[in-house]
Structures are given as structure tokens and as C-alpha cells.
Design a protein around this motif. Sequence first.
Motif, PDB file in Angstrom:
ATOM      1  N   PRO A  73     -29.389  41.985  -8.296  1.00 17.37           N
ATOM      2  CA  PRO A  73     -30.846  41.209  -8.235  1.00 17.37           C
ATOM      3  C   PRO A  73     -30.238  40.013  -8.829  1.00 17.37           C
ATOM      4  O   PRO A  73     -30.388  38.687  -9.011  1.00 17.37           O
ATOM      5  CB  PRO A  73     -31.706  42.225  -8.779  1.00 17.37           C
ATOM      6  N   ASN A  74     -28.752  40.030  -9.939  1.00 14.73           N
ATOM      7  CA  ASN A  74     -28.454  39.127 -10.928  1.00 14.73           C
ATOM      8  C   ASN A  74     -27.608  38.027 -10.074  1.00 14.73           C
ATOM      9  O   ASN A  74     -27.073  36.995 -10.461  1.00 14.73           O
ATOM     10  CB  ASN A  74     -28.419  39.216 -12.262  1.00 14.73           C
ATOM     11  N   ARG A  75     -27.437  38.000  -8.735  1.00 14.10           N
ATOM     12  CA  ARG A  75     -26.597  37.526  -8.302  1.00 14.10           C
ATOM     13  C   ARG A  75     -26.924  36.963  -6.832  1.00 14.10           C
ATOM     14  O   ARG A  75     -26.438  35.852  -6.124  1.00 14.10           O
ATOM     15  CB  ARG A  75     -25.180  38.135  -7.825  1.00 14.10           C
ATOM     16  N   ILE A  76     -28.415  37.488  -6.618  1.00  9.18           N
ATOM     17  CA  ILE A  76     -29.060  36.890  -5.269  1.00  9.18           C
ATOM     18  C   ILE A  76     -28.852  34.964  -5.459  1.00  9.18           C
ATOM     19  O   ILE A  76     -29.240  34.939  -4.067  1.00  9.18           O
ATOM     20  CB  ILE A  76     -30.566  37.375  -5.634  1.00  9.18           C
ATOM     21  N   LEU A  93     -34.547  38.570   8.355  1.00 15.99           N
ATOM     22  CA  LEU A  93     -34.102  39.536   7.667  1.00 15.99           C
ATOM     23  C   LEU A  93     -34.751  38.425   6.193  1.00 15.99           C
ATOM     24  O   LEU A  93     -33.650  37.813   6.261  1.00 15.99           O
ATOM     25  CB  LEU A  93     -32.825  39.723   7.756  1.00 15.99           C
ATOM     26  N   CYS A  94     -34.961  39.073   5.236  1.00  9.07           N
ATOM     27  CA  CYS A  94     -35.451  38.693   4.591  1.00  9.07           C
ATOM     28  C   CYS A  94     -34.598  38.269   3.416  1.00  9.07           C
ATOM     29  O   CYS A  94     -33.464  39.239   3.484  1.00  9.07           O
ATOM     30  CB  CYS A  94     -36.803  39.015   3.224  1.00  9.07           C
ATOM     31  N   LEU A  95     -34.177  37.809   2.405  1.00  8.71           N
ATOM     32  CA  LEU A  95     -33.044  37.540   1.033  1.00  8.71           C
ATOM     33  C   LEU A  95     -32.861  38.785   0.684  1.00  8.71           C
ATOM     34  O   LEU A  95     -31.577  39.322   0.517  1.00  8.71           O
ATOM     35  CB  LEU A  95     -33.173  36.380   0.208  1.00  8.71           C
ATOM     36  N   SER A  96     -33.727  39.258   0.037  1.00  4.72           N
ATOM     37  CA  SER A  96     -33.537  40.197  -0.822  1.00  4.72           C
ATOM     38  C   SER A  96     -33.154  41.772   0.094  1.00  4.72           C
ATOM     39  O   SER A  96     -32.353  42.714  -0.386  1.00  4.72           O
ATOM     40  CB  SER A  96     -35.254  41.029  -1.046  1.00  4.72           C
ATOM     41  N   ARG A  97     -33.382  41.555   0.926  1.00  7.91           N
ATOM     42  CA  ARG A  97     -33.348  43.055   2.220  1.00  7.91           C
ATOM     43  C   ARG A  97     -31.426  42.918   2.363  1.00  7.91           C
ATOM     44  O   ARG A  97     -31.256  44.047   2.520  1.00  7.91           O
ATOM     45  CB  ARG A  97     -33.873  42.937   3.590  1.00  7.91           C
ATOM     46  N   LEU A  98     -30.969  41.353   2.807  1.00 14.83           N
ATOM     47  CA  LEU A  98     -30.105  41.052   3.181  1.00 14.83           C
ATOM     48  C   LEU A  98     -28.997  41.718   1.563  1.00 14.83           C
ATOM     49  O   LEU A  98     -27.462  42.102   1.536  1.00 14.83           O
ATOM     50  CB  LEU A  98     -29.533  39.960   3.341  1.00 14.83           C
ATOM     51  N   ALA A  99     -29.441  41.367   0.492  1.00 14.27           N
ATOM     52  CA  ALA A  99     -29.000  41.026  -0.997  1.00 14.27           C
ATOM     53  C   ALA A  99     -28.786  42.923  -0.802  1.00 14.27           C
ATOM     54  O   ALA A  99     -27.483  43.156  -1.233  1.00 14.27           O
ATOM     55  CB  ALA A  99     -28.983  41.173  -2.175  1.00 14.27           C
ATOM     56  N   SER A 100     -29.449  43.412  -0.450  1.00 13.05           N
ATOM     57  CA  SER A 100     -29.363  45.255  -0.651  1.00 13.05           C
ATOM     58  C   SER A 100     -28.214  45.769   0.410  1.00 13.05           C
ATOM     59  O   SER A 100     -27.576  47.189  -0.206  1.00 13.05           O
ATOM     60  CB  SER A 100     -30.898  45.927  -0.406  1.00 13.05           C
ATOM     61  N   LEU A 101     -28.805  44.628   1.099  1.00  6.83           N
ATOM     62  CA  LEU A 101     -27.664  45.955   2.117  1.00  6.83           C
ATOM     63  C   LEU A 101     -26.085  45.525   2.483  1.00  6.83           C
ATOM     64  O   LEU A 101     -25.468  46.402   2.540  1.00  6.83           O
ATOM     65  CB  LEU A 101     -27.568  45.238   3.757  1.00  6.83           C
TER      66      LEU A 101
END
Length: 83
Positions: free
Chosen positions: A65-68, A52-60
Motif C-alpha cells: 500500500p505504501n507504493r501505490i 480495474l481500479c488501481l488498488s485492485r491492480l496493486a493487490s493483484l
Amino acid sequence: MAHPTADNVEEELQGQVLVWNHIFQFISSMSLRPAVELGIPDVLHRNEGRPLCLSRLASLISIPPNRIDYLRHLMRMLVFTAD
């Protein structure tokens, strides 16, 4: 002033290792709370072990986006402590 011997240097290095281990154990225990509060374990469990990529985890877990970058640091700490 006495010159350090090999034994003294070894003792000092072992002491430094112990201090660093205690520091990282504290940090690892502190990183578990936000991970659980964010629901990261649940998301990873639902993903059934697939990458699971980090951006996908962040969206889930609804991370803006400014906290990734903060999420990246948290995940690095969790991976480091899993060893």
C-alpha cells in the motif's frame, strides 16, 4: 538586440516541441520495463478489458500500500504514451 519575428518565434516553438517529444519518447520506453516486470500486461489481459481500479491492480501484482503512488505515476505514464 533584434526583436523576435513571428517566424523566429514559430521556429523556436517547433524546436521546443521536438525536444519535449524526444524526452517523452525516452520516458515512455523506460516505463515499459517495470510494467512488464510487475506483470501488469498479464493482469490486464486476464481481466478481459474490464475496468480495474488501481488498488485492485496493486493487490493483484503484490504492490504494498505504501507504493501505490508510484504505481499511479507509472500507469499515468503508460496511458499518456499510449496516445
